[in-house]
Design a protein around this motif. Structure first.
Motif, PDB file in Angstrom:
ATOM      1  N   LEU A  77      28.292  41.129  77.299  1.00  0.00           N
ATOM      2  CA  LEU A  77      29.246  40.796  78.351  1.00  0.00           C
ATOM      3  C   LEU A  77      29.657  42.038  79.127  1.00  0.00           C
ATOM      4  CD1 LEU A  77      31.679  38.382  76.458  1.00  0.00           C
ATOM      5  CD2 LEU A  77      29.536  37.841  77.628  1.00  0.00           C
ATOM      6  N   GLY A  78      29.926  41.847  80.422  1.00  0.00           N
ATOM      7  CA  GLY A  78      30.459  42.926  81.246  1.00  0.00           C
ATOM      8  C   GLY A  78      29.426  43.920  81.726  1.00  0.00           C
ATOM      9  N   ILE A  79      28.133  43.552  81.642  1.00  0.00           N
ATOM     10  CA  ILE A  79      27.095  44.457  82.146  1.00  0.00           C
ATOM     11  C   ILE A  79      26.761  44.081  83.590  1.00  0.00           C
ATOM     12  CG2 ILE A  79      26.124  44.950  79.876  1.00  0.00           C
ATOM     13  CD1 ILE A  79      23.970  42.867  80.426  1.00  0.00           C
ATOM     14  N   HIS A  80      26.309  45.064  84.336  1.00  0.00           N
ATOM     15  CA  HIS A  80      25.972  44.847  85.738  1.00  0.00           C
ATOM     16  C   HIS A  80      24.493  45.097  86.019  1.00  0.00           C
ATOM     17  CE1 HIS A  80      30.248  44.521  86.551  1.00  0.00           C
ATOM     18  NE2 HIS A  80      30.422  45.614  85.822  1.00  0.00           N
ATOM     19  N   GLU A  81      23.815  45.710  85.071  1.00  0.00           N
ATOM     20  CA  GLU A  81      22.386  45.935  85.183  1.00  0.00           C
ATOM     21  C   GLU A  81      21.711  45.409  83.920  1.00  0.00           C
ATOM     22  OE1 GLU A  81      21.491  49.977  85.953  1.00  0.00           O
ATOM     23  OE2 GLU A  81      22.800  50.122  87.711  1.00  0.00           O
ATOM     24  N   TYR A  82      20.532  44.867  84.090  1.00  0.00           N
ATOM     25  CA  TYR A  82      19.783  44.285  82.983  1.00  0.00           C
ATOM     26  C   TYR A  82      19.491  45.342  81.918  1.00  0.00           C
ATOM     27  CZ  TYR A  82      16.105  41.583  80.621  1.00  0.00           C
ATOM     28  OH  TYR A  82      15.349  40.896  79.707  1.00  0.00           O
ATOM     29  N   VAL A  83      19.792  45.024  80.681  1.00  0.00           N
ATOM     30  CA  VAL A  83      19.472  45.891  79.547  1.00  0.00           C
ATOM     31  C   VAL A  83      18.297  45.271  78.800  1.00  0.00           C
ATOM     32  CG1 VAL A  83      20.309  46.940  77.420  1.00  0.00           C
ATOM     33  CG2 VAL A  83      21.858  46.666  79.361  1.00  0.00           C
ATOM     34  N   ASP A  84      17.184  45.961  78.786  1.00  0.00           N
ATOM     35  CA  ASP A  84      15.954  45.413  78.209  1.00  0.00           C
ATOM     36  C   ASP A  84      16.047  45.374  76.688  1.00  0.00           C
ATOM     37  OD1 ASP A  84      13.428  44.441  77.872  1.00  0.00           O
ATOM     38  OD2 ASP A  84      12.440  45.997  79.054  1.00  0.00           O
ATOM     39  N   TRP A  85      15.702  44.240  76.117  1.00  0.00           N
ATOM     40  CA  TRP A  85      15.743  44.040  74.676  1.00  0.00           C
ATOM     41  C   TRP A  85      14.357  43.969  74.064  1.00  0.00           C
ATOM     42  CZ3 TRP A  85      12.838  39.836  73.603  1.00  0.00           C
ATOM     43  CH2 TRP A  85      12.623  38.934  74.657  1.00  0.00           C
ATOM     44  N   ARG A  86      13.296  44.023  74.864  1.00  0.00           N
ATOM     45  CA  ARG A  86      11.963  43.687  74.377  1.00  0.00           C
ATOM     46  C   ARG A  86      11.365  44.709  73.430  1.00  0.00           C
ATOM     47  NH1 ARG A  86       9.333  42.573  80.121  1.00  0.00           N
ATOM     48  NH2 ARG A  86      10.695  44.375  80.508  1.00  0.00           N
ATOM     49  N   ASN A  87      11.948  45.902  73.356  1.00  0.00           N
ATOM     50  CA  ASN A  87      11.433  46.916  72.431  1.00  0.00           C
ATOM     51  C   ASN A  87      12.237  46.960  71.136  1.00  0.00           C
ATOM     52  OD1 ASN A  87      13.781  47.917  73.479  1.00  0.00           O
ATOM     53  ND2 ASN A  87      13.051  50.018  73.712  1.00  0.00           N
ATOM     54  N   LEU A  88      13.029  45.916  70.871  1.00  0.00           N
ATOM     55  CA  LEU A  88      13.891  45.922  69.693  1.00  0.00           C
ATOM     56  C   LEU A  88      13.193  45.245  68.511  1.00  0.00           C
ATOM     57  CD1 LEU A  88      17.303  44.940  71.323  1.00  0.00           C
ATOM     58  CD2 LEU A  88      16.368  47.224  70.912  1.00  0.00           C
ATOM     59  N   SER A  89      12.997  45.989  67.455  1.00  0.00           N
ATOM     60  CA  SER A  89      12.505  45.409  66.211  1.00  0.00           C
ATOM     61  C   SER A  89      13.722  44.996  65.383  1.00  0.00           C
ATOM     62  CB  SER A  89      11.680  46.446  65.439  1.00  0.00           C
ATOM     63  OG  SER A  89      12.546  47.383  64.819  1.00  0.00           O
ATOM     64  N   PRO A  90      13.510  44.334  64.233  1.00  0.00           N
ATOM     65  CA  PRO A  90      14.668  43.954  63.406  1.00  0.00           C
ATOM     66  C   PRO A  90      15.518  45.139  62.964  1.00  0.00           C
ATOM     67  CG  PRO A  90      12.709  42.768  62.699  1.00  0.00           C
ATOM     68  CD  PRO A  90      12.255  43.797  63.693  1.00  0.00           C
ATOM     69  N   PHE A  91      14.969  46.358  63.044  1.00  0.00           N
ATOM     70  CA  PHE A  91      15.680  47.532  62.542  1.00  0.00           C
ATOM     71  C   PHE A  91      16.186  48.447  63.655  1.00  0.00           C
ATOM     72  CE2 PHE A  91      12.232  46.265  59.659  1.00  0.00           C
ATOM     73  CZ  PHE A  91      12.983  45.824  58.589  1.00  0.00           C
ATOM     74  N   HIS A  92      16.074  47.995  64.902  1.00  0.00           N
ATOM     75  CA  HIS A  92      16.449  48.880  66.009  1.00  0.00           C
ATOM     76  C   HIS A  92      17.380  48.208  67.012  1.00  0.00           C
ATOM     77  CE1 HIS A  92      12.605  50.674  64.526  1.00  0.00           C
ATOM     78  NE2 HIS A  92      13.308  51.788  64.661  1.00  0.00           N
ATOM     79  N   ILE A  93      18.236  47.304  66.525  1.00  0.00           N
ATOM     80  CA  ILE A  93      19.172  46.619  67.411  1.00  0.00           C
ATOM     81  C   ILE A  93      20.143  47.599  68.066  1.00  0.00           C
ATOM     82  CG2 ILE A  93      20.825  46.143  65.546  1.00  0.00           C
ATOM     83  CD1 ILE A  93      20.057  43.870  68.552  1.00  0.00           C
ATOM     84  N   HIS A  94      20.411  48.724  67.406  1.00  0.00           N
ATOM     85  CA  HIS A  94      21.396  49.669  67.937  1.00  0.00           C
ATOM     86  C   HIS A  94      20.924  50.336  69.226  1.00  0.00           C
ATOM     87  CE1 HIS A  94      24.516  49.486  64.865  1.00  0.00           C
ATOM     88  NE2 HIS A  94      23.532  49.320  63.986  1.00  0.00           N
ATOM     89  N   ARG A  95      19.617  50.405  69.442  1.00  0.00           N
ATOM     90  CA  ARG A  95      19.145  50.960  70.718  1.00  0.00           C
ATOM     91  C   ARG A  95      19.613  50.092  71.877  1.00  0.00           C
ATOM     92  NH1 ARG A  95      13.004  52.327  69.019  1.00  0.00           N
ATOM     93  NH2 ARG A  95      12.819  50.124  69.543  1.00  0.00           N
ATOM     94  N   GLY A  96      19.535  48.790  71.704  1.00  0.00           N
ATOM     95  CA  GLY A  96      19.998  47.894  72.743  1.00  0.00           C
ATOM     96  C   GLY A  96      21.502  47.907  72.889  1.00  0.00           C
ATOM     97  N   ILE A  97      22.216  47.968  71.758  1.00  0.00           N
ATOM     98  CA  ILE A  97      23.675  48.009  71.796  1.00  0.00           C
ATOM     99  C   ILE A  97      24.164  49.230  72.568  1.00  0.00           C
ATOM    100  CG2 ILE A  97      25.732  48.292  70.355  1.00  0.00           C
ATOM    101  CD1 ILE A  97      24.280  46.613  68.216  1.00  0.00           C
ATOM    102  N   GLU A  98      23.527  50.358  72.347  1.00  0.00           N
ATOM    103  CA  GLU A  98      23.921  51.583  73.056  1.00  0.00           C
ATOM    104  C   GLU A  98      23.759  51.419  74.557  1.00  0.00           C
ATOM    105  OE1 GLU A  98      21.461  54.527  71.281  1.00  0.00           O
ATOM    106  OE2 GLU A  98      22.553  54.526  69.366  1.00  0.00           O
ATOM    107  N   GLY A  99      22.701  50.714  74.986  1.00  0.00           N
ATOM    108  CA  GLY A  99      22.491  50.494  76.410  1.00  0.00           C
ATOM    109  C   GLY A  99      23.590  49.657  77.033  1.00  0.00           C
ATOM    110  N   VAL A 100      24.094  48.671  76.293  1.00  0.00           N
ATOM    111  CA  VAL A 100      25.193  47.840  76.781  1.00  0.00           C
ATOM    112  C   VAL A 100      26.488  48.640  76.838  1.00  0.00           C
ATOM    113  CG1 VAL A 100      26.610  45.806  76.288  1.00  0.00           C
ATOM    114  CG2 VAL A 100      24.134  45.711  75.965  1.00  0.00           C
ATOM    115  N   HIS A 101      26.762  49.394  75.792  1.00  0.00           N
ATOM    116  CA  HIS A 101      27.994  50.173  75.746  1.00  0.00           C
ATOM    117  C   HIS A 101      28.022  51.268  76.807  1.00  0.00           C
ATOM    118  CE1 HIS A 101      29.052  48.936  71.324  1.00  0.00           C
ATOM    119  NE2 HIS A 101      29.402  48.032  72.217  1.00  0.00           N
TER     120      HIS A 101
END
Length: 330
Positions: A77-101
């Motif tokens: 929520l609250g993002i203005h640009e698309y944050v890509d999730w397609r490179n996230l494995s089950p063990f790398h969710i934090h890479r995507g979370i950092e992009g949102v934050h």
């Protein structure tokens, strides 16, 4: 502080919904909601015309996106640009979370225990969360009449366990709204404690996300449940805030029966409000329309947190009607 009702999980025909954004906003207005979060699957194109829709309906539209992966669904929520999730494995969710934050957005785990593949691809949460402090909220109630769903009971228990571990994570309800057709089952609302000055300065979307981040959240299918504590020095703390524990703090609970009035039915009865902490149920009081508030003293010396839960007969079942998020203790 204003407590405003929101729906934080919605879809349009830009993903798998069967409604346009104007139709969604009009339906939300008819349900007494102040705002919605548009969280289409893996796309933000449904937000086109957002400003016009808000001006026409008076319903706030929070921009968002639901990452829809094979390993779980995450609301952003609250993002203005698309944050890509397609490179996230089950063990790398934090890479995507950092992009949102980095964009100042929030992340929430959607319906973590809903049945997964092949019935609902990726709906069951399987991501490895190395640091739960990076998760802003968990959708502990999902779909219509959420309190009676077994998968929601598991999500609620998971949230409780994380609170017991010392994490400060908000809990919300999400209808996972796809169609604007009338429904016969109860609709829950996520009430956000919005700071009026921040809303005036920065707009309702910013103020709503701030409330969610602070944990100023109360969830209900019916009337609004509120909770406040005061220590021996008279210092007060509300939902999402921090207080100093002690052997005899003053606790006040009240029910606002005017919240979304007309959108739910509640037989005349004594409603049970349970005060729950890491030690389990500390106390219970009975409240009614005629007596909607109660105050008592509790020993929370060893408590990490405290929340209120509302129970009663609702839509043909004796069930939890609503709950507050936690007040925390240092």
């Amino acid at each position: 502080m204003q407590w405003l009702p929101f729906e934080l999980h919605c879809h349009t025909f830009h993903s798998d919904g069967k409604q346009s954004l104007p139709e969604l906003a009009e339906a939300a207005k008819a349900l007494g909601l102040r705002g919605v979060a548009l969280t289409d699957h893996n796309t933000m194109t449904g937000l086109t015309g957002r400003e016009e829709v808000m001006a026409q309906t008076g319903v706030e539209v929070i921009p968002g996106l639901e990452w829809t992966t094979f390993f779980g669904h995450m609301l952003t929520l609250g993002i203005h640009e698309y944050v890509d999730w397609r490179n996230l494995s089950p063990f790398h969710i934090h890479r995507g979370i950092e992009g949102v934050h980095r964009q100042g957005g929030l992340v929430g785990v959607a319906h973590p225990f809903r049945v997964g593949s092949p019935m609902c691809t990726g709906c069951f949460w399987e991501f490895d969360v190395a640091d739960w402090s990076k998760i802003d909220y968990i959708e502990v109630w999902s779909t219509l009449f959420p309190s009676i769903r077994r998968n929601n009971a598991r999500a609620f228990a998971m949230w409780t366990d994380l609170l017991n571990q010392g994490h400060r994570i908000a809990a919300t309800s999400g209808r996972d709204w796809h169609v604007s057709d009338p429904v016969t089952e109860p609709v829950a609302a996520t009430y956000l404690g919005v700071n009026a000055e921040l809303e005036q300065a920065s707009g309702l979307t910013v103020a709503a996300l701030d409330a969610l981040k602070r944990g100023a959240v109360s969830v209900s299918m019916g009337p609004l449940l509120q909770l406040q504590v005061a220590d021996e020095h008279g210092h007060k703390a509300g939902i999402g805030e921090t207080a100093v524990p002690g052997p005899a703090i003053d606790v006040t609970v009240n029910i606002d029966f005017s919240a979304r009035e007309g959108q739910w039915e509640l037989p005349e009865q004594k409603l049970a409000v349970k005060l729950v902490s890491a030690a389990g149920e500390l106390a219970a009081v009975e409240l009614t329309r005629a007596q909607p508030q109660a105050s008592l003293k509790l020993d929370v010396t060893a408590a990490r947190w405290l929340r209120a839960e509302l129970y009663g007969a609702f839509c043909g079942a004796h069930t939890m009607i609503g709950f507050t998020n936690a007040i925390y203790f240092q």
